[in-house]
Design a protein around this motif. Structure first.
Motif, short mmCIF file in Angstrom:
data_model
loop_
_atom_site.label_atom_id
_atom_site.label_comp_id
_atom_site.label_asym_id
_atom_site.label_seq_id
_atom_site.Cartn_x
_atom_site.Cartn_y
_atom_site.Cartn_z
N THR A 1 -27.36 0.38 -16.84
CA THR A 1 -27.51 0.64 -15.40
C THR A 1 -28.86 1.26 -15.10
O THR A 1 -29.52 1.80 -16.00
CB THR A 1 -26.36 1.55 -14.91
N GLN A 2 -29.27 1.17 -13.86
CA GLN A 2 -30.47 1.89 -13.41
C GLN A 2 -29.97 3.05 -12.57
O GLN A 2 -29.03 2.91 -11.80
CB GLN A 2 -31.35 0.99 -12.53
N ILE A 3 -30.60 4.18 -12.67
CA ILE A 3 -30.21 5.31 -11.84
C ILE A 3 -30.65 5.03 -10.40
O ILE A 3 -31.77 4.57 -10.17
CB ILE A 3 -30.82 6.62 -12.37
N ARG A 4 -29.75 5.30 -9.47
CA ARG A 4 -29.97 4.95 -8.05
C ARG A 4 -30.35 3.48 -7.90
O ARG A 4 -31.33 3.14 -7.20
CB ARG A 4 -31.05 5.84 -7.42
N ALA A 5 -29.56 2.62 -8.54
CA ALA A 5 -29.82 1.18 -8.44
C ALA A 5 -29.76 0.71 -6.99
O ALA A 5 -30.37 -0.28 -6.62
CB ALA A 5 -28.82 0.41 -9.29
N ASP A 6 -29.03 1.49 -6.16
CA ASP A 6 -28.89 1.12 -4.75
C ASP A 6 -30.23 1.11 -4.00
O ASP A 6 -30.36 0.48 -2.95
CB ASP A 6 -27.93 2.10 -4.06
N LEU A 7 -31.23 1.76 -4.56
CA LEU A 7 -32.53 1.79 -3.88
C LEU A 7 -33.37 0.54 -4.16
O LEU A 7 -34.45 0.38 -3.59
CB LEU A 7 -33.32 3.04 -4.31
N ASN A 8 -32.87 -0.31 -5.07
CA ASN A 8 -33.58 -1.56 -5.39
C ASN A 8 -35.02 -1.35 -5.83
O ASN A 8 -35.92 -2.08 -5.44
CB ASN A 8 -33.58 -2.50 -4.18
N LEU A 9 -35.25 -0.33 -6.64
CA LEU A 9 -36.62 -0.08 -7.10
C LEU A 9 -36.91 -0.81 -8.40
O LEU A 9 -38.04 -0.89 -8.81
CB LEU A 9 -36.83 1.44 -7.30
#
Lengths: 242, 130
Positions: A225-233
């Motif tokens: 997973t990516q941390i704060r994947a919701d930010l689409n960075l």
């Protein structure tokens, strides 16, 4: 000829030299040389995969220690509280439902779309072609917009005069700094200091694009997973086990 | 446009004068090269005049593009041009008054901030010379 070199001649000669360097060296791969001669390109994207299940708290502490020793931060005498530079730190996260606690090392996530680069007024905050996000301290005016913009709180500001810096990592008062993925080592074909310090299964560093690299193959196999994947960075640093 | 040659000549004169008075500060490593009869910079007048441009060019190449050759790298200038105190066996800071990166600059009233961040002495075990 040398005695009469003016600005225009200088530009001419240097562009000719760099052209010829580019043509000579284009067929040679990086690994044959200890030192990088050509500009980095977007054919690579450097990344890191952290398996939190395989990392103990002491492992994370030793990653922080490796970073301090390599880059020379942490010895600031006059900085107090949150003035202290933090390039990498240990973060505890708790799942509210189950109460499961995991520890993870958090540093610059080397985003593909870095908010710190968007807000920088001088182009000092930059993303290198190969995905490493850096501060070009020569251009940094210390406004600290990037520190506000970063969702990971990954950047610090130097609050005091420093001496005895590491030769490969100049640092000074009034500029912002953060994890460089040990760019000075990566450019010479080595691995970042924190990765070298811990078990090679727990933290993997490599080229995300290269299908033969361990990091690419592992990311294809396991859940990460990516941390704060919701930010689409689209971060370059990935985590598994959280 | 006529003021440019004049400025250039002035600088040249100033740097040459500065050189004449302060040969001793050349730096241990550089003095050794000189003593062996070799040259490091193809032309001295070129490096005297153009080192700011060389350095700034190299700075951008390294910090923005990752080019890490030794030529014109600031680490390397420090490595060759630092002097050791013979008594204490410690390096003088290369930008200290009277030392290599300071004598000329004092004469022509240039002040550089590079060594606020960059190390002004070679680090232990450094061997970067080209």
């Amino acid at each position: 000829m040398h005695n009469k070199l003016n600005r225009r001649d200088f530009i001419k000669t240097t562009s000719i030299t760099s052209l010829s360097v580019a043509t000579i060296a284009s067929g040679i791969t990086l690994t044959t040389f200890a030192q990088r001669k050509n500009p980095v390109t977007n054919a690579k994207r450097w990344g890191m995969l952290v398996d939190t299940n395989k990392l103990t708290e002491t492992d994370i502490d030793s990653m922080v220690d490796a970073c301090q020793k390599e880059q020379g931060w942490g010895g600031e005498k006059y900085s107090i509280g949150n003035q202290k530079p933090t390039w990498i730190r240990k973060l505890k996260v708790k799942d509210k439902a189950t109460g499961k606690i995991s520890n993870l090392p958090l540093m610059c996530q080397h985003c593909e779309h870095p908010p710190c680069v968007d807000v920088c007024p001088t182009n000092a905050s930059m993303r290198r072609e190969d995905g490493i996000v850096l501060v070009d301290k020569h251009l940094c005016i210390g406004c600290r917009y990037c520190m506000m913009a970063c969702p990971y709180d990954a950047r610090s500001f130097v609050h005091e005069n420093l001496t005895e810096q590491k030769e490969h990592m100049p640092r000074g008062k009034g500029t912002v700094e953060s994890c460089t993925l040990c760019v000075h080592k990566v450019d010479n074909g080595e691995q970042p200091a924190c990765v070298v310090r811990v078990n090679s299964e727990a933290v993997i560093f490599g080229d995300l694009y290269d299908p033969n690299s361990k990091i690419n193959q592992t990311l294809k196999k396991i859940q990460s997973t990516q941390i704060r994947a919701d930010l689409n960075l689209n971060t370059g640093v990935r985590y598994s086990g959280i | 446009m006529y003021h440019w040659p004049i400025i250039f000549l002035n600088l040249l004169l100033a740097t040459t004068l500065a050189y004449a008075t302060e040969q001793t500060s050349l730096g241990d490593e550089a003095r050794m090269i000189q003593a062996s009869g070799k040259k490091h910079h193809g032309s001295e007048s070129l490096i005297r005049k153009m080192h700011p441009e060389f350095l700034l060019h190299k700075r951008d190449r390294t910090s923005r593009e990752g080019v890490r050759t030794k030529k014109h790298s600031l680490k390397n200038c420090v490595y060759c041009h630092a002097n050791k105190d013979k008594k204490t066996n410690q390096y003088y800071s290369v930008n200290k008054s009277g030392q290599f990166c300071s004598v000329c600059h004092q004469k022509v009233s240039v002040s550089i901030d590079c060594f606020a961040c960059h190390r002004n002495t070679p680090s232990k075990g450094a061997n970067n010379a080209q």
